[in-house]
Design a protein around this motif. Sequence first.
Motif, short mmCIF file in Angstrom:
data_model
loop_
_atom_site.label_atom_id
_atom_site.label_comp_id
_atom_site.label_asym_id
_atom_site.label_seq_id
_atom_site.Cartn_x
_atom_site.Cartn_y
_atom_site.Cartn_z
N GLY A 43 24.19 2.73 9.50
CA GLY A 43 22.93 2.02 9.56
C GLY A 43 21.75 2.86 9.10
O GLY A 43 21.70 4.06 9.36
N GLN A 44 20.80 2.21 8.43
CA GLN A 44 19.57 2.86 7.98
C GLN A 44 18.40 1.99 8.44
O GLN A 44 18.17 0.91 7.89
N ALA A 45 17.70 2.44 9.48
CA ALA A 45 16.64 1.62 10.07
C ALA A 45 15.27 2.05 9.56
O ALA A 45 14.89 3.21 9.66
N ALA A 46 14.54 1.08 9.02
CA ALA A 46 13.21 1.35 8.48
C ALA A 46 12.21 0.36 9.06
O ALA A 46 12.53 -0.80 9.32
N GLY B 73 9.04 0.63 3.21
CA GLY B 73 8.77 0.85 4.62
C GLY B 73 8.77 2.33 4.98
O GLY B 73 8.60 3.19 4.12
N ILE B 74 8.94 2.62 6.26
CA ILE B 74 9.02 4.00 6.76
C ILE B 74 10.37 4.19 7.41
O ILE B 74 10.78 3.42 8.29
N ASP B 75 11.09 5.21 6.97
CA ASP B 75 12.44 5.48 7.46
C ASP B 75 12.36 6.07 8.87
O ASP B 75 12.18 7.28 9.05
N PHE C 217 5.13 10.12 12.54
CA PHE C 217 4.77 8.76 12.13
C PHE C 217 3.36 8.73 11.53
O PHE C 217 3.13 8.08 10.50
N LEU C 218 2.43 9.41 12.18
CA LEU C 218 1.07 9.45 11.65
C LEU C 218 1.03 10.08 10.27
O LEU C 218 0.30 9.63 9.38
N ARG C 219 1.82 11.13 10.06
CA ARG C 219 1.90 11.75 8.74
C ARG C 219 2.45 10.77 7.71
O ARG C 219 2.00 10.71 6.56
N ALA C 220 3.47 10.01 8.12
CA ALA C 220 4.12 9.10 7.18
C ALA C 220 3.23 7.94 6.76
O ALA C 220 3.24 7.51 5.61
N ILE C 221 2.44 7.43 7.71
CA ILE C 221 1.62 6.26 7.41
C ILE C 221 0.19 6.64 7.03
O ILE C 221 -0.56 5.80 6.51
N GLY C 222 -0.20 7.90 7.22
CA GLY C 222 -1.58 8.32 6.99
C GLY C 222 -2.15 7.98 5.62
O GLY C 222 -3.24 7.38 5.54
#
Length: 465
Positions: free
Chosen positions: A71-74, A220-222, A248-253
């Motif tokens: 599984g790969q959840a994003a 999306g974000i992995d 998460f903040l780094r990924a969506i920043g």
Amino acid sequence: MRKVNDLFGKELIVLNVGLTSMAGSVKDQGVKVIDLDWRPPQEGIPHLRRTRSGVDIDAANRECIERIQRGQAALRGMGIARDVIPGMHDRMLLHAGPPVTWERMCGPQRGAVMGALIYEGLAGDEADAARLAASGEIEFSPCHHHHAVGPMAGVVSPSMPVFILENKTFGNRAFCTQNEGLGKVLRYGGLGPEVTARLKWMETDLYPVLDRALQTLPDGIDIKSLIAQALHMGDECHNRNRAATSLFLRAIGPALARTNRDNETLARVIEFIDRNDHFFLNLSMPTGKALLEPAEGVAGSTLVTTMARNGTDFGIRLAAAPQRWFTAPAGVVQGLYFPQYNEKDANPDIGDSTITETAGYGGMAMAAAPAIVQFVGGSPQLATQTTLEMYEITAGEHKGFTIPALNFRGTPLGIDVRKVMETGILPQINTGIAHKDPGIGMVGAGILRAPEKCFRDAFDYLMTL
């Protein structure tokens, strides 16, 4: 008399299997000892190799483990609960744990239901909300029946924004609300104008800012990858999410900056997430749900795919019987309390967050997060001991989630009902503690074992297949 360490010329760590008292003489010589809570096999418990219909159980369990690992959840986006959660409607409230009626709901779950009805504008005050909840006009349904999960009381109401996690390998989706933080919050049964105001801000400000940003990220974000990274940074992604929230903040920043419409609103959103180390919990939970669901329906498997509590009952479901709950009374948490509270104030164990343990992190990965004991009690040794013990009751080790302190060994994955019954070892959980009365909220955090009755009943059922 020379010490043991002197004989070998370097520091030793001894693993003691069995009685803690046996390690006393070694500890007296200044040697570090890890106590493993091992028990001899339970008498009268047969080892199931095949079902009555001839299914190879080990092969079925390997199939489940393989599906979970693949599984790969994003995080693919967000939406309003009534619009995106299957089966949701305007007179429905979802809750954590197995099915439960208003009459049997515990205090914090009742508090969350009343708060949600006020938030939705269906009730004017707490008394009005209690009357409506008891009237039969509101349908209560477990989050797990709708591909969703909810922390603590777990209440999801129609207007609440939710995260949408997608398992890219299998195409299934899972859902969870945004995390409010700790203390007097709805998910702990907290009530009051400040609780409602926070929920409204999350709906009108936090959700639109995050949603706009996610719409610009086609892949999306992995989140599975973020969990793997966080385990290497001191989190276990159940009750310690400090590193994961930062990741998460780094990924969506960058996407937040590119879609920004108002600097002050954006600043408040970033501050809210930054000050709430548990924000990532509401992403790690639906990730676990999304990864586990493809294992449901594998005939003959003895693995647990759902483990959840509603503050009254603790329940599990099996890969071989995904629609059937095996329940027992929810247990009492042993932990650390806020100064004005103690164990007499505590509600029994509650929440869907045990999906993390079921998916191979959380309590299963405590060895990766020794600092978790500052939140739930115990010692760093206990954190390591817990993970080592959980290998005894699981069918595999996770290839994607590894623990540096254990030489990057994969986390224990796939709670096997057979092994639980044969060893007598029950899954260990770390969790928050809600006040037993509605309206108050969080009073502490701690650890406990899942109740044995759930696994005994599940084992008896498996023997009939």
